[in-house]
Design a protein around this motif. Structure first.
Motif, PDB file in Angstrom:
ATOM      1  N   SER A   1       0.845  -1.187   0.000  1.00 34.16           N
ATOM      2  CA  SER A   1       0.000   0.000   0.000  1.00 34.16           C
ATOM      3  C   SER A   1       0.882   1.239   0.000  1.00 34.16           C
ATOM      4  O   SER A   1       1.999   1.212   0.504  1.00 34.16           O
ATOM      5  CB  SER A   1      -0.921  -0.007   1.216  1.00 34.16           C
ATOM      6  OG  SER A   1      -0.179  -0.301   2.376  1.00 34.16           O
ATOM      7  N   GLU A   2       0.365   2.304  -0.606  1.00 37.77           N
ATOM      8  CA  GLU A   2       1.072   3.588  -0.616  1.00 37.77           C
ATOM      9  C   GLU A   2       0.595   4.416   0.554  1.00 37.77           C
ATOM     10  O   GLU A   2      -0.608   4.593   0.733  1.00 37.77           O
ATOM     11  CB  GLU A   2       0.778   4.332  -1.930  1.00 37.77           C
ATOM     12  CG  GLU A   2       1.422   3.699  -3.138  1.00 37.77           C
ATOM     13  CD  GLU A   2       2.349   4.672  -3.873  1.00 37.77           C
ATOM     14  OE1 GLU A   2       2.333   5.880  -3.556  1.00 37.77           O
ATOM     15  OE2 GLU A   2       3.086   4.203  -4.758  1.00 37.77           O
ATOM     16  N   LEU A   3       1.540   4.880   1.345  1.00 38.47           N
ATOM     17  CA  LEU A   3       1.174   5.568   2.569  1.00 38.47           C
ATOM     18  C   LEU A   3       2.086   6.753   2.810  1.00 38.47           C
ATOM     19  O   LEU A   3       3.167   6.846   2.222  1.00 38.47           O
ATOM     20  CB  LEU A   3       1.364   4.636   3.770  1.00 38.47           C
ATOM     21  CG  LEU A   3       0.617   3.321   3.849  1.00 38.47           C
ATOM     22  CD1 LEU A   3       1.202   2.497   4.966  1.00 38.47           C
ATOM     23  CD2 LEU A   3      -0.842   3.598   4.093  1.00 38.47           C
ATOM     24  N   SER A   4       1.677   7.602   3.721  1.00 39.52           N
ATOM     25  CA  SER A   4       2.580   8.649   4.168  1.00 39.52           C
ATOM     26  C   SER A   4       3.613   7.988   5.080  1.00 39.52           C
ATOM     27  O   SER A   4       3.400   6.880   5.572  1.00 39.52           O
ATOM     28  CB  SER A   4       1.809   9.713   4.963  1.00 39.52           C
ATOM     29  OG  SER A   4       1.411   9.163   6.205  1.00 39.52           O
ATOM     30  N   VAL A   5       4.715   8.687   5.283  1.00 38.19           N
ATOM     31  CA  VAL A   5       5.771   8.156   6.148  1.00 38.19           C
ATOM     32  C   VAL A   5       5.212   7.846   7.539  1.00 38.19           C
ATOM     33  O   VAL A   5       5.479   6.800   8.113  1.00 38.19           O
ATOM     34  CB  VAL A   5       6.933   9.170   6.248  1.00 38.19           C
ATOM     35  CG1 VAL A   5       7.962   8.704   7.272  1.00 38.19           C
ATOM     36  CG2 VAL A   5       7.587   9.331   4.871  1.00 38.19           C
ATOM     37  N   GLN A   6       4.415   8.766   8.050  1.00 45.39           N
ATOM     38  CA  GLN A   6       3.862   8.580   9.394  1.00 45.39           C
ATOM     39  C   GLN A   6       2.957   7.355   9.474  1.00 45.39           C
ATOM     40  O   GLN A   6       3.035   6.584  10.422  1.00 45.39           O
ATOM     41  CB  GLN A   6       3.058   9.825   9.818  1.00 45.39           C
ATOM     42  CG  GLN A   6       3.935  11.028  10.142  1.00 45.39           C
ATOM     43  CD  GLN A   6       5.162  10.661  10.993  1.00 45.39           C
ATOM     44  OE1 GLN A   6       5.043   9.968  12.009  1.00 45.39           O
ATOM     45  NE2 GLN A   6       6.344  11.089  10.576  1.00 45.39           N
ATOM     46  N   ASP A   7       2.110   7.192   8.469  1.00 39.47           N
ATOM     47  CA  ASP A   7       1.190   6.051   8.494  1.00 39.47           C
ATOM     48  C   ASP A   7       1.946   4.735   8.375  1.00 39.47           C
ATOM     49  O   ASP A   7       1.589   3.740   9.017  1.00 39.47           O
ATOM     50  CB  ASP A   7       0.159   6.172   7.372  1.00 39.47           C
ATOM     51  CG  ASP A   7      -0.835   7.302   7.639  1.00 39.47           C
ATOM     52  OD1 ASP A   7      -0.850   7.795   8.786  1.00 39.47           O
ATOM     53  OD2 ASP A   7      -1.573   7.689   6.708  1.00 39.47           O
ATOM     54  N   ALA A   8       2.982   4.752   7.561  1.00 38.24           N
ATOM     55  CA  ALA A   8       3.775   3.527   7.412  1.00 38.24           C
ATOM     56  C   ALA A   8       4.421   3.172   8.744  1.00 38.24           C
ATOM     57  O   ALA A   8       4.385   2.021   9.189  1.00 38.24           O
ATOM     58  CB  ALA A   8       4.834   3.717   6.337  1.00 38.24           C
ATOM     59  N   LEU A   9       4.991   4.155   9.404  1.00 32.96           N
ATOM     60  CA  LEU A   9       5.617   3.920  10.706  1.00 32.96           C
ATOM     61  C   LEU A   9       4.597   3.415  11.717  1.00 32.96           C
ATOM     62  O   LEU A   9       4.879   2.498  12.493  1.00 32.96           O
ATOM     63  CB  LEU A   9       6.249   5.211  11.221  1.00 32.96           C
ATOM     64  CG  LEU A   9       7.654   5.507  10.695  1.00 32.96           C
ATOM     65  CD1 LEU A   9       8.055   6.931  11.051  1.00 32.96           C
ATOM     66  CD2 LEU A   9       8.662   4.506  11.248  1.00 32.96           C
ATOM     67  N   ALA A  10       3.425   4.013  11.680  1.00 32.24           N
ATOM     68  CA  ALA A  10       2.391   3.621  12.627  1.00 32.24           C
ATOM     69  C   ALA A  10       2.035   2.148  12.441  1.00 32.24           C
ATOM     70  O   ALA A  10       1.881   1.402  13.409  1.00 32.24           O
ATOM     71  CB  ALA A  10       1.154   4.497  12.449  1.00 32.24           C
ATOM     72  N   GLN A  11       1.932   1.718  11.182  1.00 27.86           N
ATOM     73  CA  GLN A  11       1.592   0.321  10.931  1.00 27.86           C
ATOM     74  C   GLN A  11       2.695  -0.622  11.383  1.00 27.86           C
ATOM     75  O   GLN A  11       2.434  -1.641  12.008  1.00 27.86           O
ATOM     76  CB  GLN A  11       1.360   0.102   9.432  1.00 27.86           C
ATOM     77  CG  GLN A  11      -0.056   0.394   9.009  1.00 27.86           C
ATOM     78  CD  GLN A  11      -0.529  -0.584   7.947  1.00 27.86           C
ATOM     79  OE1 GLN A  11      -0.201  -1.765   7.964  1.00 27.86           O
ATOM     80  NE2 GLN A  11      -1.312  -0.072   7.008  1.00 27.86           N
ATOM     81  N   VAL A  12       3.926  -0.265  11.051  1.00 26.69           N
ATOM     82  CA  VAL A  12       5.040  -1.144  11.406  1.00 26.69           C
ATOM     83  C   VAL A  12       5.225  -1.222  12.918  1.00 26.69           C
ATOM     84  O   VAL A  12       5.395  -2.306  13.481  1.00 26.69           O
ATOM     85  CB  VAL A  12       6.347  -0.657  10.746  1.00 26.69           C
ATOM     86  CG1 VAL A  12       7.539  -1.418  11.273  1.00 26.69           C
ATOM     87  CG2 VAL A  12       6.247  -0.789   9.226  1.00 26.69           C
ATOM     88  N   LEU A  13       5.176  -0.086  13.551  1.00 28.70           N
ATOM     89  CA  LEU A  13       5.429  -0.060  14.993  1.00 28.70           C
ATOM     90  C   LEU A  13       4.205  -0.472  15.798  1.00 28.70           C
ATOM     91  O   LEU A  13       4.321  -0.942  16.913  1.00 28.70           O
ATOM     92  CB  LEU A  13       5.900   1.332  15.418  1.00 28.70           C
ATOM     93  CG  LEU A  13       7.267   1.728  14.843  1.00 28.70           C
ATOM     94  CD1 LEU A  13       7.576   3.188  15.132  1.00 28.70           C
ATOM     95  CD2 LEU A  13       8.365   0.830  15.391  1.00 28.70           C
ATOM     96  N   GLY A  14       3.046  -0.271  15.212  1.00 30.50           N
ATOM     97  CA  GLY A  14       1.814  -0.649  15.924  1.00 30.50           C
ATOM     98  C   GLY A  14       1.692  -2.142  15.930  1.00 30.50           C
ATOM     99  O   GLY A  14       1.297  -2.807  16.799  1.00 30.50           O
TER     100      GLY A  14
END
Length: 430
Positions: A417-430
RNA sequence: CGGAGCGUAGCUCAGCUUGGUAGAGCGCUAGCUUUGGGAGCUAGAAGCCGGAGGUUCGAAUCCUCUCGCUCCGACCA
């Protein structure tokens, strides 16, 4: 960690001496290198996985009431003469002589040592029960090491030993350990099934082996499909848990019982291969008697404590997990044991936009991120990331970077999926 | 421990049958071009042919011994 400065020597081609998948992938992903037959060096990524598995095992052992300690790898031959196993063990035991001509050995297991340590340390039956464990390297001079870390000569094992006043108490520990083991394997992201087993060298008369299902397993296994659902684990009341685990059919080919097998409905019968990743034993008084570990009970009578021992092959688990979780491109790590949560793939090294985003990601992910900052083409980075099996890949290319977007790929499913940097981080770290 | 193989460049391998003094692809180094699934061109570096003996004018190649590794079987966390 920056890949360009890491000791992670990935290989494009498969080294010729690796035959089975997990061995090939561990070599290709730069996790291990063989230094002698059946002996491996654990490079940084391999070591990370090993440590993560050990930590999960440790947490579950602690939760089950076991106490961690550490016994030495080198033991005295005299210790083993007490139990009578020095001669019985045979050539699998690596025997060493020191400069004073004293006979030593590299421990293949620790029943003798722990029995003596506990014997000489506790004073009363009131000090029981005891349940010490350690995570330590073992050496068994296998006639024929093979399959990489699945059957090495040197291996890392968690071994716990229980000492109880009577059989009833010992049995409770046995059941607790079975539950702890099932929780451990579940946390590791694999399905392991407890199967009735022979006791072999260790002795005793009640034992279960835990097998991870994998086509390349060394043992043939037969089991009821009920084990596939994982429902039994929802049961945390110890007696009913144990009842379920031991009544639902599961056996290795050695212990396979065709009469019981035939009673299982056709659609629930499963036949396959398994890799043994753990074994628990009730061993009774074999060592307490042979090593004269006697104490006086509450009734004033002399008694020998009832023992059990409980092993998990930690280094073997690394291979077993890979056998169970891989595809043509490489390893698919369960999140809990992955060396890194995510790889950051900079598809245009040296580009201000991609470099900037990657540095941000790298800083935020910390030790959980592996930043592929090599001056490689996209294809090479994709291939290595798939091979190493990071649960997530954060792909940073020039097109997306211009919009402040990255692509997030889930290794296990291939979803992107294409995401903003913040959203990508949120998914990985969440 | 029985049986079968293999050790040649960092990796994968060719060369050995029929001795003539070492090769390829990938990787590595440098440069240019390239840049979303293991790039292209050019120029380089790199091997005591596992080790020791022997045969020979000459050995990666033939012979003997030895060490290491792999596979099948028996054994095994």
């Amino acid at each position: 960690m920056r890949l360009s400065q890491s000791l992670i020597p990935t290989l494009k081609e498969t080294p010729s001496d690796a035959q089975i998948t997990s061995h090939r992938l561990m070599l290709r992903a730069g996790m291990i290198r063989q230094t002698a037959s059946g002996i491996y060096a654990w490079l940084p990524t391999g070591h990370r996985v090993l440590s993560k598995i050990a930590q999960i095992v440790r947490e579950e052992q602690d939760a089950a009431g076991a106490q961690e300690m550490l016994m030495p790898t080198i033991q005295s031959a005299d210790l083993w003469r007490e139990s009578g196993r020095y001669d019985a063990y045979g050539k699998e035991m690596l025997r060493i002589t020191d400069r004073h001509e004293r006979e030593l050995l590299y421990g293949p297991t620790n029943e003798e040592m722990i029995t003596v340590l506990v014997r000489d340390s506790i004073k009363s039956y009131r000090d029981l029960p005891q349940l010490p464990y350690h995570i330590q390297w073992k050496f068994r001079d296998e006639v024929r090491p093979r399959f990489g870390v699945l059957r090495g000569r040197e291996f890392l094992m968690k071994d716990a030993y229980s000492f109880d006043v009577d059989y009833a108490a010992a049995l409770i520990v046995y059941k607790k350990m079975m539950l702890a083991y099932m929780r451990t394997f579940q946390r590791l992201g694999i399905t392991a099934i407890p199967m009735r087993a022979d006791t072999g060298q260790i002795g005793g008369d009640l034992s279960h082996e835990f097998h991870v299902l994998a086509p390349t397993g060394e043992s043939g296994v037969f089991y009821d499909a009920a084990f596939e659902t994982g429902n039994a684990l929802a049961e945390t009341e110890i007696e009913s848990f144990y009842e379920q685990m031991t009544t639902i059919y599961a056996a290795t080919d050695e212990k396979h019982d065709t009469v019981l097998w035939d009673k299982i409905p056709d659609e629930r019968r499963r036949e396959g291969r398994g890799i043994e990743v753990g074994q628990i034993f009730y061993i009774g008084k074999k060592y307490s008697e042979s090593m004269n570990f006697a104490m006086t009970g509450a009734d004033g009578q002399k008694f020998f404590p009832e023992m059990g021992c409980y092993g998990i092959g930690i280094s073997r688990l690394v291979g077993a997990i890979i056998e169970a979780r891989h595809d043509d491109a490489g390893i698919i790590w369960p999140d809990a044991v992955a060396p890194f949560k995510a790889a950051i793939l900079n598809l245009r090294q040296g580009d201000a936009a991609t470099d900037g985003i990657c540095e941000t990601l790298h800083a935020r992910l910390g030790a959980d991120g592996l930043y592929d900052d090599r001056d490689e083409r996209a294809g090479a980075k994709f291939a290595d990331a798939d091979l190493m099996g990071h649960p997530w890949q954060i792909i940073v290319g020039p097109r997306g970077a211009a919009k402040g977007q990255v692509e997030l790929k889930r290794r296990a499913t291939g979803e992107r999926s294409e995401l903003s940097v913040q959203d990508a981080l949120a998914q990985v770290l969440g």
